[in-house]
Write a protein that holds these residues in place. Structure first.
Motif, mmCIF file in Angstrom:
data_model
loop_
_atom_site.group_PDB
_atom_site.id
_atom_site.type_symbol
_atom_site.label_atom_id
_atom_site.label_comp_id
_atom_site.label_asym_id
_atom_site.label_seq_id
_atom_site.Cartn_x
_atom_site.Cartn_y
_atom_site.Cartn_z
ATOM 1 N N LEU A 1 64.702 74.163 4.519
ATOM 2 C CA LEU A 1 64.330 72.760 4.332
ATOM 3 C C LEU A 1 64.870 72.218 3.021
ATOM 4 O O LEU A 1 64.807 72.879 1.976
ATOM 5 N N GLY A 2 65.407 71.001 3.067
ATOM 6 C CA GLY A 2 65.895 70.345 1.861
ATOM 7 C C GLY A 2 64.766 69.629 1.129
ATOM 8 O O GLY A 2 63.634 69.522 1.626
ATOM 9 N N GLN A 3 65.091 69.100 -0.050
ATOM 10 C CA GLN A 3 64.071 68.450 -0.866
ATOM 11 C C GLN A 3 63.465 67.239 -0.156
ATOM 12 O O GLN A 3 62.245 67.046 -0.180
ATOM 13 N N ALA B 1 58.817 64.788 2.630
ATOM 14 C CA ALA B 1 58.307 64.064 3.795
ATOM 15 C C ALA B 1 57.034 64.682 4.355
ATOM 16 O O ALA B 1 56.277 64.031 5.070
ATOM 17 N N LEU B 2 56.771 65.948 4.017
ATOM 18 C CA LEU B 2 55.580 66.611 4.530
ATOM 19 C C LEU B 2 54.298 66.052 3.941
ATOM 20 O O LEU B 2 53.207 66.350 4.426
ATOM 21 N N HIS B 3 54.429 65.257 2.884
ATOM 22 C CA HIS B 3 53.237 64.603 2.331
ATOM 23 C C HIS B 3 52.664 63.612 3.330
ATOM 24 O O HIS B 3 51.523 63.183 3.200
ATOM 25 N N GLY B 4 53.476 63.210 4.330
ATOM 26 C CA GLY B 4 53.014 62.226 5.304
ATOM 27 C C GLY B 4 53.334 60.825 4.849
ATOM 28 O O GLY B 4 53.814 60.582 3.738
ATOM 29 N N ARG B 5 53.043 59.885 5.734
ATOM 30 C CA ARG B 5 53.317 58.480 5.447
ATOM 31 C C ARG B 5 52.057 57.821 4.923
ATOM 32 O O ARG B 5 51.030 57.779 5.597
#
Length: 324
Positions: free
Chosen positions: A238-240, A245-249
């Motif tokens: 996985l890139g930065q 993006a895993l923090h969610g929207r």
């Protein structure tokens, strides 16, 4: 698997959803067989030998035809039992067998049929994550989560054992049912931030990903299961931007002045149907005594909208509007 949320899903996304639920709990972090919690699988929808699984739903349409695909894990192998397309009207006269799966139907009058998919575990061993996908042509399914008033009595008569049928596909579509082993809303989908299956009891992707990245080399080498190896390789690659993006929207709460689209889902009266899909402007955000938020709106194409605060104002719950 990341959080499951309501939303629009394409054909591929429906399959992704079904796969995510099928393999949830298949293997738990730290994903090697020596870990104590991996000596006994933790999955939803387990079926002991001789046990019965049953999904029932409502079909509208005298010419409707249905395809059924029942899926489960036998040990670690994925198995499917397919029942070829059958006319619902013909099923009222008997049952169609696909190995251990029986599909039958009961006419309830006025073009409404109760469709039953039943399976008994005859394998002699425990099977896991039992689920089914149903597709209909020349007819439509009825939501059991929020049935229209005209179908509520019939919907209450549906008996589901070990499963929870929900509508899937593009929001508003009525041609597919996912009989899931867990409780889901209509039109669920896997959160778009999730890069792939994590198997681990619906835990948060972000926390699991960080844990995987922190695994010592000895534990990484101990991961031999093919799906777990794929998970490890995918996570370490996985890139930065993907990690962030895993923090969610994070979305700003709806405020006065926001432009929204109306998506009434409680079918309280005929006005809800007339306003579905309409563009509107938020003019009030109010909380009732039970802490439920209600959004007051004026509808853009309402002839009385130019009267401002004296024009027509409609109220919806917050989950019945979407920001434009």
């Amino acid at each position: 698997m990341s959080a499951l949320t309501a939303g629009t899903a394409s054909e591929d996304e429906v399959e992704r959803l079904a796969r995510a639920v099928l393999y949830e709990g298949y293997l738990l972090y730290p994903y090697h067989r020596d870990a104590l919690k991996n000596r006994s699988r933790f999955t939803f929808g387990d079926l002991e030998p001789g046990a019965l699984w049953q999904a029932e739903c409502l079909v509208v349409g005298a010419r409707a035809r249905v395809d059924v695909s029942v899926r489960f894990l036998e040990d670690t192998a994925e198995r499917r039992v397919e029942v070829e397309r059958a006319a619902v009207a013909e099923l009222t006269a008997g049952e169609t067998a696909g190995e251990t799966v029986l599909v039958s139907a009961l006419g309830l009058g006025a073009g409404v049929t109760r469709l039953t998919v039943r399976m008994t575990n005859t394998t002699g061993a425990r099977i896991l994550a039992t689920q089914a996908l149903l597709r209909i042509t020349d007819g439509e399914f009825v939501s059991l989560t929020d049935p229209p008033q005209a179908f509520r009595e019939q919907a209450a008569g549906c008996r589901n054992i070990g499963t929870w049928p929900v509508l899937v596909g593009a929001e508003g579509a009525r041609d597919r049912i996912f009989a899931a082993p867990i409780i889901l809303p209509d039109y669920p989908r896997v959160a778009p931030e999730s890069p792939g299956d994590l198997f681990d009891g619906t835990e948060t992707d972000e926390l699991l990903t960080l844990s995987i990245l922190a695994l010592p080399d000895a534990e990484r080498h101990a991961i031999t299961d093919p799906r777990a190896r794929e998970l490890l390789e995918r996570t370490t690659a996985l890139g930065q931007d993907e990690l962030l993006a895993l923090h969610g929207r994070l979305e700003r709460p709806i405020q006065v002045g926001d432009r929204v689209r109306l998506r009434p889902n409680r079918r309280a009266d005929i006005m809800d149907s007339l306003l579905a899909g309409k563009a509107a402007t938020v003019v009030a955000v109010e909380e009732d005594l039970e802490g439920v938020l209600h959004i007051g709106v004026t509808v853009d194409d309402d002839p009385g909208a130019d009267l401002g605060e004296f024009g027509h104002r409609f109220f919806f719950r917050i989950d019945e509007v979407e920001r434009r």
